[in-house]
Design a protein around this motif. Structure first.
Motif, mmCIF file in Angstrom:
data_model
loop_
_atom_site.group_PDB
_atom_site.id
_atom_site.type_symbol
_atom_site.label_atom_id
_atom_site.label_comp_id
_atom_site.label_asym_id
_atom_site.label_seq_id
_atom_site.Cartn_x
_atom_site.Cartn_y
_atom_site.Cartn_z
ATOM 1 N N UNK A 13 2.632 6.745 -3.080
ATOM 2 C CA UNK A 13 2.483 7.826 -4.050
ATOM 3 C C UNK A 13 2.843 9.173 -3.428
ATOM 4 N N UNK A 14 2.318 9.468 -2.253
ATOM 5 C CA UNK A 14 2.609 10.750 -1.607
ATOM 6 C C UNK A 14 4.097 10.886 -1.287
ATOM 7 N N UNK A 15 4.727 9.807 -0.823
ATOM 8 C CA UNK A 15 6.173 9.836 -0.565
ATOM 9 C C UNK A 15 6.949 10.098 -1.852
ATOM 10 N N UNK A 16 6.519 9.472 -2.948
ATOM 11 C CA UNK A 16 7.196 9.673 -4.229
ATOM 12 C C UNK A 16 7.074 11.124 -4.690
ATOM 13 N N UNK A 17 5.935 11.742 -4.472
ATOM 14 C CA UNK A 17 5.761 13.157 -4.820
ATOM 15 C C UNK A 17 6.723 14.008 -4.001
ATOM 16 N N UNK A 78 -0.763 -1.210 -11.124
ATOM 17 C CA UNK A 78 0.569 -0.782 -11.514
ATOM 18 C C UNK A 78 0.725 0.735 -11.410
ATOM 19 N N UNK A 79 -0.252 1.466 -11.925
ATOM 20 C CA UNK A 79 -0.201 2.933 -11.966
ATOM 21 C C UNK A 79 -1.482 3.531 -11.414
ATOM 22 N N UNK A 80 -1.386 4.802 -11.044
ATOM 23 C CA UNK A 80 -2.559 5.583 -10.674
ATOM 24 C C UNK A 80 -3.088 6.213 -11.957
ATOM 25 N N UNK A 81 -4.348 5.897 -12.325
ATOM 26 C CA UNK A 81 -4.945 6.338 -13.583
ATOM 27 C C UNK A 81 -6.136 7.250 -13.326
ATOM 28 N N UNK A 82 -6.225 8.303 -14.142
ATOM 29 C CA UNK A 82 -7.355 9.226 -14.057
ATOM 30 C C UNK A 82 -8.647 8.470 -14.356
ATOM 31 N N UNK A 83 -9.675 8.731 -13.583
ATOM 32 C CA UNK A 83 -10.938 8.007 -13.745
ATOM 33 C C UNK A 83 -11.687 8.423 -15.001
ATOM 34 N N UNK A 84 -11.309 9.542 -15.626
ATOM 35 C CA UNK A 84 -11.987 9.987 -16.848
ATOM 36 C C UNK A 84 -11.228 9.604 -18.107
ATOM 37 N N UNK A 85 -9.941 9.989 -18.188
ATOM 38 C CA UNK A 85 -9.212 9.773 -19.441
ATOM 39 C C UNK A 85 -8.095 8.733 -19.350
#
Length: 110
Positions: A13-17, A78-85
């Motif tokens: 993820x950090x590399x992709x950013x 698969x994806x990084x998802x927000x823990x709230x929404x």
């Protein structure tokens, strides 16, 4: 998820950013600086505002802070998802970065 699996996904993820930031700067005059120190990437915009993305290893999360709020993400396989929404990391990053830059920016990995 094991600690090693978390680190592999989080580092990706950090590399992709970083790669998306480089691509945006090559394709436009957005002039966003990205700095990496360990498990943290800081995006610095021309107006000196920042978005900070950092790893929270004990929690197996990635945290992001922008002008618009703080977000916690967990990998769902698969994806990084927000823990709230349950919003997706790159959607939120693109939205917040666009607002901070005053122009449309797409941080989606390619």
């Amino acid at each position: 998820m094991t600690d090693l699996e978390y680190l592999e996904h989080a580092e990706t993820l950090l590399r992709q950013v970083e790669q998306a930031c480089d691509r945006i700067n090559e394709e436009s005059d957005a002039d966003i600086d990205n700095q990496r120190v360990g498990g943290m990437v800081t995006l610095i915009f021309p107006d000196r505002s920042q978005i900070v993305i950092n790893l929270q290893k004990p929690l197996h999360e990635v945290w992001m802070a922008s002008r618009f709020g703080g977000y916690h993400y967990r990998f769902d396989g698969t994806h990084w998802r927000d823990t709230k929404d349950q919003s997706e990391f790159f959607d939120r990053l693109s939205r917040d970065a666009s607002a901070q830059a005053g122009r449309s920016l797409d941080f989606s990995p390619r």
